[in-house]
Design a protein around this motif. Structure first.
Motif, PDB file in Angstrom:
ATOM      1  N   LEU A  58       2.136   1.721  -3.494  1.00  0.00           N
ATOM      2  CA  LEU A  58       1.308   2.484  -4.318  1.00  0.00           C
ATOM      3  C   LEU A  58       1.113   3.976  -4.045  1.00  0.00           C
ATOM      4  O   LEU A  58       0.907   4.965  -5.156  1.00  0.00           O
ATOM      5  CB  LEU A  58      -0.031   1.682  -4.171  1.00  0.00           C
ATOM      6  N   GLY A  59       1.167   4.477  -2.899  1.00  0.00           N
ATOM      7  CA  GLY A  59       0.738   5.752  -2.540  1.00  0.00           C
ATOM      8  C   GLY A  59       2.076   6.527  -2.737  1.00  0.00           C
ATOM      9  O   GLY A  59       2.106   7.684  -3.446  1.00  0.00           O
ATOM     10  N   SER A  60       3.228   6.008  -2.725  1.00  0.00           N
ATOM     11  CA  SER A  60       4.772   6.750  -3.063  1.00  0.00           C
ATOM     12  C   SER A  60       4.452   6.856  -4.776  1.00  0.00           C
ATOM     13  O   SER A  60       4.813   8.058  -5.126  1.00  0.00           O
ATOM     14  CB  SER A  60       5.685   5.884  -2.739  1.00  0.00           C
ATOM     15  N   PHE A  89       1.834   7.061  -6.491  1.00  0.00           N
ATOM     16  CA  PHE A  89       0.694   7.989  -6.833  1.00  0.00           C
ATOM     17  C   PHE A  89       1.249   9.560  -6.650  1.00  0.00           C
ATOM     18  O   PHE A  89       1.043  10.433  -7.435  1.00  0.00           O
ATOM     19  CB  PHE A  89      -0.290   7.745  -6.197  1.00  0.00           C
ATOM     20  N   MET A  90       2.139   9.472  -5.455  1.00  0.00           N
ATOM     21  CA  MET A  90       2.647  11.051  -5.131  1.00  0.00           C
ATOM     22  C   MET A  90       3.834  11.380  -6.136  1.00  0.00           C
ATOM     23  O   MET A  90       3.624  12.666  -6.488  1.00  0.00           O
ATOM     24  CB  MET A  90       3.399  10.746  -3.963  1.00  0.00           C
ATOM     25  N   MET A 147       0.880  -1.126   0.005  1.00  0.00           N
ATOM     26  CA  MET A 147       0.003   0.179   0.068  1.00  0.00           C
ATOM     27  C   MET A 147       0.699   1.140   0.018  1.00  0.00           C
ATOM     28  O   MET A 147       0.336   2.390  -0.589  1.00  0.00           O
ATOM     29  CB  MET A 147      -0.822  -0.044   1.271  1.00  0.00           C
ATOM     30  N   LYS A 148       1.958   1.031   0.719  1.00  0.00           N
ATOM     31  CA  LYS A 148       2.833   2.342   0.905  1.00  0.00           C
ATOM     32  C   LYS A 148       3.594   2.550  -0.516  1.00  0.00           C
ATOM     33  O   LYS A 148       3.750   3.792  -0.862  1.00  0.00           O
ATOM     34  CB  LYS A 148       3.962   2.056   1.814  1.00  0.00           C
TER      35      LYS A 148
END
Length: 90
Positions: free
Chosen positions: A4-6, A8-9, A1-2
């Motif tokens: 994917l967030g990175s 996306f950022m 999950m982390k």
């Protein structure tokens, strides 16, 4: 999950940077085009002034009194005598 967030950022940061670069580029292009427009408007104004002067000069040269004077002086033309005039009928 982390991860994917990175990811996306990073995509958002890349989008913001590319958008900022596009804005700067467009403002530069806008300024370049405005300078060109101003230059062309100045050329147009100069051409309009020259055209007005040429129209005035043409009107002066085409004035009937001037044409008559030139014909008499330079070409030696004169009005015909009454006995030299012939009437042609169809």
């Amino acid at each position: 999950m982390k991860v994917l967030g990175s990811l996306f950022m990073l995509i958002l940061i890349a989008a913001v940077l590319s958008s900022a670069i596009a804005v700067v580029w467009m403002r530069h292009e806008s300024r370049v085009l405005f300078v060109e427009l101003t230059r062309l408007q100045n050329v147009r104004d100069d051409l309009n002034i020259e055209y007005g002067k040429l129209e005035l000069e043409q009107a002066t040269w085409a004035e009937p009194r001037r044409v008559d004077e030139e014909a008499r002086q330079k070409l030696g033309m004169a009005n015909p005598k009454p006995q030299d005039i012939q009437l042609v009928r169809r």
